[in-house]
Scaffold this motif. Structure first.
Motif, PDB file in Angstrom:
ATOM      1  N   GLN A  39       0.863  -1.327  -0.138  1.00  0.00           N
ATOM      2  CA  GLN A  39      -0.156  -0.019   0.153  1.00  0.00           C
ATOM      3  C   GLN A  39       1.002   1.225  -0.067  1.00  0.00           C
ATOM      4  O   GLN A  39       0.358   2.394   0.356  1.00  0.00           O
ATOM      5  N   ASP A  40       2.049   1.182  -0.688  1.00  0.00           N
ATOM      6  CA  ASP A  40       3.148   2.297  -0.672  1.00  0.00           C
ATOM      7  C   ASP A  40       2.988   3.077   0.706  1.00  0.00           C
ATOM      8  O   ASP A  40       2.888   4.186   0.675  1.00  0.00           O
ATOM      9  N   PRO A  41       3.687   2.282   1.755  1.00  0.00           N
ATOM     10  CA  PRO A  41       3.689   3.119   3.104  1.00  0.00           C
ATOM     11  C   PRO A  41       4.983   3.717   3.284  1.00  0.00           C
ATOM     12  O   PRO A  41       6.037   3.173   2.474  1.00  0.00           O
ATOM     13  N   ASP A  42       5.049   4.656   4.209  1.00  0.00           N
ATOM     14  CA  ASP A  42       6.609   5.203   4.377  1.00  0.00           C
ATOM     15  C   ASP A  42       6.602   4.823   5.831  1.00  0.00           C
ATOM     16  O   ASP A  42       7.864   4.527   6.254  1.00  0.00           O
ATOM     17  N   VAL A  43       5.613   5.044   6.724  1.00  0.00           N
ATOM     18  CA  VAL A  43       5.569   4.789   7.990  1.00  0.00           C
ATOM     19  C   VAL A  43       4.582   3.667   8.552  1.00  0.00           C
ATOM     20  O   VAL A  43       3.663   3.715   8.122  1.00  0.00           O
ATOM     21  N   MET A  44       4.762   2.699   9.347  1.00  0.00           N
ATOM     22  CA  MET A  44       3.884   2.002   9.736  1.00  0.00           C
ATOM     23  C   MET A  44       4.054   1.641  11.336  1.00  0.00           C
ATOM     24  O   MET A  44       5.045   1.683  11.907  1.00  0.00           O
ATOM     25  N   LEU A  45       2.800   1.634  11.895  1.00  0.00           N
ATOM     26  CA  LEU A  45       2.663   1.492  13.390  1.00  0.00           C
ATOM     27  C   LEU A  45       1.965   0.247  13.671  1.00  0.00           C
ATOM     28  O   LEU A  45       0.974  -0.135  13.244  1.00  0.00           O
ATOM     29  N   VAL A  46       2.643  -0.722  14.599  1.00  0.00           N
ATOM     30  CA  VAL A  46       1.927  -1.958  14.877  1.00  0.00           C
ATOM     31  C   VAL A  46       1.586  -1.817  16.423  1.00  0.00           C
ATOM     32  O   VAL A  46       2.508  -1.691  17.178  1.00  0.00           O
ATOM     33  N   GLY A  47       0.381  -1.837  16.602  1.00  0.00           N
ATOM     34  CA  GLY A  47      -0.154  -1.651  17.869  1.00  0.00           C
ATOM     35  C   GLY A  47       0.309  -2.646  18.712  1.00  0.00           C
ATOM     36  O   GLY A  47       0.657  -2.310  20.179  1.00  0.00           O
ATOM     37  N   GLU A  48       0.652  -3.847  18.481  1.00  0.00           N
ATOM     38  CA  GLU A  48       1.060  -4.925  19.673  1.00  0.00           C
ATOM     39  C   GLU A  48       1.835  -6.082  18.666  1.00  0.00           C
ATOM     40  O   GLU A  48       1.203  -6.579  17.814  1.00  0.00           O
ATOM     41  N   MET A  49       2.994  -6.244  19.112  1.00  0.00           N
ATOM     42  CA  MET A  49       3.697  -7.404  18.336  1.00  0.00           C
ATOM     43  C   MET A  49       3.627  -8.540  19.288  1.00  0.00           C
ATOM     44  O   MET A  49       4.506  -8.643  20.125  1.00  0.00           O
ATOM     45  N   ARG A  50       2.501  -9.306  19.149  1.00  0.00           N
ATOM     46  CA  ARG A  50       2.198 -10.098  20.064  1.00  0.00           C
ATOM     47  C   ARG A  50       2.587 -11.756  19.711  1.00  0.00           C
ATOM     48  O   ARG A  50       2.332 -12.413  20.589  1.00  0.00           O
ATOM     49  N   ASP A  51       3.038 -11.914  18.468  1.00  0.00           N
ATOM     50  CA  ASP A  51       3.376 -13.143  18.147  1.00  0.00           C
ATOM     51  C   ASP A  51       4.419 -13.145  17.149  1.00  0.00           C
ATOM     52  O   ASP A  51       4.961 -12.200  16.511  1.00  0.00           O
ATOM     53  N   LEU A  52       4.815 -14.449  16.794  1.00  0.00           N
ATOM     54  CA  LEU A  52       5.882 -14.590  15.957  1.00  0.00           C
ATOM     55  C   LEU A  52       5.842 -14.018  14.390  1.00  0.00           C
ATOM     56  O   LEU A  52       6.571 -13.591  13.935  1.00  0.00           O
ATOM     57  N   ALA A  53       4.569 -14.280  14.063  1.00  0.00           N
ATOM     58  CA  ALA A  53       4.374 -13.839  12.701  1.00  0.00           C
ATOM     59  C   ALA A  53       4.483 -12.394  12.419  1.00  0.00           C
ATOM     60  O   ALA A  53       4.875 -11.706  11.500  1.00  0.00           O
ATOM     61  N   THR A  54       3.618 -11.632  13.744  1.00  0.00           N
ATOM     62  CA  THR A  54       3.777 -10.235  13.506  1.00  0.00           C
ATOM     63  C   THR A  54       5.120  -9.568  13.875  1.00  0.00           C
ATOM     64  O   THR A  54       5.576  -8.597  13.202  1.00  0.00           O
ATOM     65  N   ILE A  55       5.864 -10.090  14.769  1.00  0.00           N
ATOM     66  CA  ILE A  55       7.240  -9.710  14.868  1.00  0.00           C
ATOM     67  C   ILE A  55       8.064  -9.923  13.732  1.00  0.00           C
ATOM     68  O   ILE A  55       8.891  -8.982  13.107  1.00  0.00           O
ATOM     69  N   GLY A  56       7.866 -11.084  12.924  1.00  0.00           N
ATOM     70  CA  GLY A  56       8.727 -11.408  11.844  1.00  0.00           C
ATOM     71  C   GLY A  56       8.362 -10.390  10.794  1.00  0.00           C
ATOM     72  O   GLY A  56       9.339  -9.833  10.178  1.00  0.00           O
ATOM     73  N   ALA A  57       6.990 -10.022  10.599  1.00  0.00           N
ATOM     74  CA  ALA A  57       6.647  -9.040   9.401  1.00  0.00           C
ATOM     75  C   ALA A  57       7.134  -7.638   9.762  1.00  0.00           C
ATOM     76  O   ALA A  57       7.299  -6.977   8.966  1.00  0.00           O
ATOM     77  N   ALA A  58       7.136  -7.139  11.225  1.00  0.00           N
ATOM     78  CA  ALA A  58       7.713  -6.088  11.493  1.00  0.00           C
ATOM     79  C   ALA A  58       9.070  -5.621  11.250  1.00  0.00           C
ATOM     80  O   ALA A  58       9.320  -4.783  10.516  1.00  0.00           O
ATOM     81  N   VAL A  59       9.797  -6.732  11.399  1.00  0.00           N
ATOM     82  CA  VAL A  59      11.283  -6.625  11.234  1.00  0.00           C
ATOM     83  C   VAL A  59      11.416  -6.694   9.613  1.00  0.00           C
ATOM     84  O   VAL A  59      12.387  -5.866   9.056  1.00  0.00           O
ATOM     85  N   THR A  60      10.908  -7.374   9.061  1.00  0.00           N
ATOM     86  CA  THR A  60      10.875  -7.695   7.515  1.00  0.00           C
ATOM     87  C   THR A  60      10.675  -6.219   6.865  1.00  0.00           C
ATOM     88  O   THR A  60      11.412  -5.668   5.969  1.00  0.00           O
ATOM     89  N   ALA A  61       9.736  -5.677   7.391  1.00  0.00           N
ATOM     90  CA  ALA A  61       8.877  -4.503   7.056  1.00  0.00           C
ATOM     91  C   ALA A  61      10.350  -3.277   6.935  1.00  0.00           C
ATOM     92  O   ALA A  61      10.565  -2.529   6.040  1.00  0.00           O
ATOM     93  N   ALA A  62      10.866  -3.373   8.319  1.00  0.00           N
ATOM     94  CA  ALA A  62      11.811  -2.422   8.474  1.00  0.00           C
ATOM     95  C   ALA A  62      13.132  -2.698   7.495  1.00  0.00           C
ATOM     96  O   ALA A  62      13.654  -1.761   7.039  1.00  0.00           O
ATOM     97  N   GLU A  63      13.210  -3.921   7.316  1.00  0.00           N
ATOM     98  CA  GLU A  63      14.192  -4.345   6.377  1.00  0.00           C
ATOM     99  C   GLU A  63      14.354  -3.641   4.957  1.00  0.00           C
ATOM    100  O   GLU A  63      15.245  -3.481   4.187  1.00  0.00           O
ATOM    101  N   THR A  64      12.859  -3.945   4.481  1.00  0.00           N
ATOM    102  CA  THR A  64      12.737  -3.328   3.407  1.00  0.00           C
ATOM    103  C   THR A  64      12.326  -1.724   3.057  1.00  0.00           C
ATOM    104  O   THR A  64      12.051  -1.530   2.119  1.00  0.00           O
ATOM    105  N   GLY A  65      12.906  -0.910   3.773  1.00  0.00           N
ATOM    106  CA  GLY A  65      12.956   0.406   3.750  1.00  0.00           C
ATOM    107  C   GLY A  65      11.747   1.020   4.358  1.00  0.00           C
ATOM    108  O   GLY A  65      11.336   2.313   3.768  1.00  0.00           O
TER     109      GLY A  65
END
Length: 419
Positions: A199-225
């Motif tokens: 969705q062409d984001p610049d900034v993302m806020l994840v309200g709660e990194m509560r499980d493995l899938a969410t944590i992994g996706a958040a780290v990947t999102a940061a890694e991809t710029g």
């Protein structure tokens, strides 16, 4: 039977008295949490019919169905222009109970919250992950809302927030702000993150990194710029690192250490303390900015040395939670009991106070034994010869006198309030 007008009166009282929460439970009157303490309202004791009617007067049909099926539900709603409320409804002993957390419409500034100066610079970063951690009710949402609002007012960004539920509303300013509510707009956090990358984001806020899938996706999102903000229910920077890495299977932990070391910007771990110098609460925090040295510690699985790096990183604004609590205590802003209870190492905090000449009245044998051990360790360390052969003083006399003077002033202020 309770009616809508009664919930309106309760919400109005919550806003007018500047309470943080409203508790509605069978068997006691409506109760407010004010400056960290529970205060009953002078009204009738609630019965089962009262709490059920109050719940139905504000709860959407979708959440009522979830409540009937699972015994609990969460949602948010606006109370006119005054405030928003985050609501938790749940069954206990077969009865309906509610807890309503007030979310002010006005977003606080960096200065009002007391965030480190580096926080503003982090908002300017084009990529990476910034974590705000702490127990429930420690002000994580307020801190993140402040940072999102700063970006919204100063930069042209596409901001996507993923929240459960939405608490602070962000109107479009310089940025486009898209807020997605879990369970309403998208089924879960990991799905929201996966879709957000398209969705062409610049900034993302994840309200709660509560499980493995969410944590992994958040780290990947940061890694991809992308610049990613997230929260965890951990206390302290080192435990936050460990929590993220331990969420992954053993064979993936080496990889996540490298990813985290390369993409983590900073960790802000905070807690709220009632003030004694005035009404209200203040945030005490631990702040870790990821330097090349800390990157190496994360990669090498040496998180136990992070606290030492924070102590030597003052030029980056880094500070340990216990040092920040001590600063607020010696300034006469929080009580000794609160300083000890909220510290990461209560025994060491008691010993620190005792060495500063401050009388500590703690009826906790285990805690006092820990303080005695801490004092023994400090004495042994001070007796050991320094590099030049001379022994280091146990404490700076000027600091000790300043602490004693601050404590006296604090005690005088407390006695004045009681009088």
């Amino acid at each position: 039977m309770a009616s809508t007008i009664q919930i309106d009166r309760l919400l109005e009282t919550t806003v007018r008295r500047n309470a943080s929460d409203l508790h509605l439970a069978v068997g006691r009157p409506p109760t407010l949490r004010m400056h960290g303490h529970l205060r009953e309202l002078q009204t009738k004791v609630l019965e089962a019919e009262d709490t059920t009617a109050l719940m139905k007067s504000i709860t959407p049909d979708r959440i009522q169905q979830e409540y009937e099926e699972t015994g609990s539900g969460d949602f948010g709603f606006a109370y006119g222009e005054e405030a928003r409320f985050r609501v938790a409804i749940f069954k206990q002993k077969g009865y309906c109970s509610l807890v309503l957390r007030k979310i002010p419409n006005k977003i606080m500034t960096f200065e009002q919250i007391g965030l480190p100066s580096m926080a503003e610079q982090i908002c300017r970063r084009p990529r990476g992950i910034f974590l705000v951690t702490g127990p429930t009710g420690s002000g994580k949402t307020t801190t993140l809302a402040c940072m999102i609002n700063y970006i919204n007012e100063n930069f042209d960004r596409h901001i996507i927030t993923m929240e459960d539920p939405i608490e602070y509303y962000h109107p479009h300013k310089k940025s486009i702000v898209v807020q997605r509510e879990i369970g309403v707009d998208v089924p879960n956090f990991s799905e929201a993150l996966r879709r957000a990358l398209r969705q062409d984001p610049d900034v993302m806020l994840v309200g709660e990194m509560r499980d493995l899938a969410t944590i992994g996706a958040a780290v990947t999102a940061a890694e991809t710029g992308h610049l990613v903000f997230g929260t965890l229910h951990t206390s302290g920077a080192a435990s936050t690192i460990n929590r993220i890495i331990d969420a992954f299977p053993t064979d993936q932990q080496e990889q996540i250490r490298v990813q985290l070391a390369n993409n983590l910007i900073a960790v802000l771990s905070q807690t709220l303390c009632p003030r004694i110098d005035t009404d209200g609460m203040l945030a005490a925090y631990e702040f870790m900015y990821v330097t090349p040295g800390i990157q190496n510690l994360i990669r090498d699985n040496k998180s136990y040395r992070i606290d030492s790096e924070i102590q030597t990183g003052k030029r980056y604004g880094m500070q340990l939670l216990d040092d920040n609590l001590w600063m607020h205590f010696t300034a006469g802003k929080i009580a000794a009991e609160e300083c000890i209870d909220k510290s990461k190492n209560p025994g060491f905090m008691v010993d620190r106070m005792q060495r500063a000449g401050i009388l500590v009245n703690k009826q906790d044998d285990a805690l006092m034994a820990e303080a005695e051990d801490a004092g023994t360790g400090a004495a042994a360390a001070s007796a050991a010869p320094a590099a030049g052969g001379a022994a280091k003083p146990a404490a700076n006399d000027a600091d000790k006198q300043a602490a004693i003077a601050a404590n006296r002033a604090r005690m005088q202020a407390m006695m004045g309030k009681k009088a």
